[in-house]
Design an enzyme around this catalytic site. Structure first.
Site, short mmCIF file in Angstrom:
data_model
loop_
_atom_site.label_atom_id
_atom_site.label_comp_id
_atom_site.label_asym_id
_atom_site.label_seq_id
_atom_site.Cartn_x
_atom_site.Cartn_y
_atom_site.Cartn_z
N ASN A 277 0.83 -1.20 0.00
CA ASN A 277 0.00 0.00 0.00
C ASN A 277 0.86 1.25 0.00
O ASN A 277 0.61 2.22 -0.74
CB ASN A 277 -0.91 0.02 1.24
CG ASN A 277 -1.96 -1.06 1.24
OD1 ASN A 277 -2.32 -1.58 0.19
ND2 ASN A 277 -2.46 -1.40 2.41
N GLY B 35 -2.77 5.09 7.50
CA GLY B 35 -1.39 5.10 7.96
C GLY B 35 -0.42 4.70 6.86
O GLY B 35 0.66 5.29 6.72
N ASP B 36 -0.81 3.69 6.07
CA ASP B 36 0.02 3.29 4.93
C ASP B 36 0.13 4.43 3.93
O ASP B 36 1.21 4.67 3.35
CB ASP B 36 -0.58 2.07 4.23
CG ASP B 36 -0.70 0.86 5.14
OD1 ASP B 36 0.02 0.80 6.15
OD2 ASP B 36 -1.52 -0.02 4.83
N ALA B 37 -0.98 5.12 3.70
CA ALA B 37 -0.97 6.24 2.75
C ALA B 37 -0.08 7.37 3.27
O ALA B 37 0.67 7.99 2.48
CB ALA B 37 -2.39 6.75 2.54
N GLY C 191 3.31 6.47 2.49
CA GLY C 191 3.51 6.60 1.06
C GLY C 191 3.78 8.03 0.65
O GLY C 191 4.68 8.30 -0.16
#
Length: 345
Positions: A64, A293-295, A298
């Site tokens: 992600n 959180g992954d974004a 990123g």
């Protein structure tokens, strides 16, 4: 081809649904948590497919994040390595990753099916139940193949999810790449990923943290690490500072970034701590907080991998991408062709 950012971890196909409190209770799950599935959880995957409207999303936290980073980077900047099976779920993931501009180099195993993750959403909470299956069959030998190790050598930035340390091949690979990064003055980033990792895999986590230039986590993960380390504090700013000052394999200071949902993001570099308010998204515009959180990571990595080491600017990019993500279903973003012009971070 040379790629700017290499990400590695456990590729999983998310099976996502709007769940009920009864379902959480039935499988002894917390509303906002991330765990590894055991035997008691196995019937859950079929149950949510049979009884709920599900959405399939190409997932795994680091995958992600890599897709998010690619969203801000020039084309062909990111590559992701993990392990899948030769099945329909793997094909779906490959297609989804390619659509987002992410190159995938998957090891294929016949020992288990492609990994899945039950994503049970209640309100703005999400309970993640990961069935690693093929993902935990990854072998260091695959990474060390000349054509794959060349990808490692050519990359300048690395991002690993903490979930990789739960199995031997992932842990060995994380240590090997982190040592390569430290020895060659490259940037290695690690995510604490879930509270249970600090509880049950702390020694392995610490072995990788030693060579981490960037360390990400959320407030729950930070506080669990503090408890496991015996630091005696729940103060996120103090924990971030202590994490930044853990032993390090080279002379570069470690940057620690702790997110707290809609509350301020905390960053520590050495013994200096900064806080960054989050621009709130209107409640009516929030579709799904899964993957925020992954974004964030990123967005941070997408700017950092362009040579921007200003933490404030990278946090701003992280907040921006997270705000886009929570307006979508799952850890996804608007199509590049449809997005508004990027802010000037």
């Amino acid at each position: 081809m040379s790629y700017q950012l290499l990400a590695m971890e456990n590729p999983l196909l998310d099976i996502q649904c709007n769940a009920t409190e009864e379902l959480l209770s039935k499988y002894n799950l917390k509303a906002n948590d991330a765990i590894l599935a055991d035997a008691s959880h196995q019937p859950m995957y079929q149950e949510i497919v049979d009884k709920f409207d599900v959405v399939y999303v190409a997932g795994g936290a680091a995958q992600n994040t890599a897709r998010g980073a690619q969203y801000l980077l020039p084309p062909n900047s990111t590559v992701y390595i993990g392990c899948v099976s030769d099945d329909e779920y793997a094909n779906k993931m490959k297609e989804a990753a390619a659509a987002d501009g992410l190159r995938t180099v998957y090891m294929t195993t016949d020992e288990a099916p492609t990994g899945t993750c039950g994503v049970l959403i209640t309100g703005h909470n999400r309970s993640l139940v990961a069935n690693l299956a093929a993902a935990e069959k990854f072998k260091l030998d695959f990474l060390k193949k000349p054509e794959n190790w060349q990808i490692v050598e050519n990359a300048k930035y690395y991002y690993f999810g903490g979930f990789f340390v739960t199995h031997d091949g992932g842990f060995a690979s994380a240590v090997e790449v982190s040592k390569h990064a430290a020895a060659n003055n490259k940037i290695f980033a690690l995510n604490l990923s879930a509270p249970f990792l600090s509880q049950f895999f702390k020694e392995r986590l610490d072995a990788v943290i030693e060579n981490a230039d960037l360390l990400f986590g959320n407030e729950d993960e930070a506080r669990t690490y503090s408890k496991s380390a015996g630091w005696g504090t729940d103060d996120v700013k103090e924990i971030a500072k202590k994490l930044a000052q853990l032993p390090k394999g080279n002379g570069r200071p470690r940057t620690v970034v702790i997110t707290q949902g809609a509350d301020e993001t905390v960053a520590a570099v050495g013994d200096a701590v900064s806080v960054f308010p989050v621009t709130k998204v209107a409640e009516a515009d929030i579709v799904d907080t899964n993957g925020a959180g992954d974004a964030f990571c990123g967005g941070f990595m997408g700017l950092y991998a362009q040579g921007v080491e200003d933490v404030a600017r990278c946090v701003q990019a992280g907040h921006y991408l997270a705000s886009l993500c929570i307006k979508q279903v799952g850890p996804t973003f608007p199509k590049v062709a449809d997005r508004e012009p990027l802010p000037n971070f």
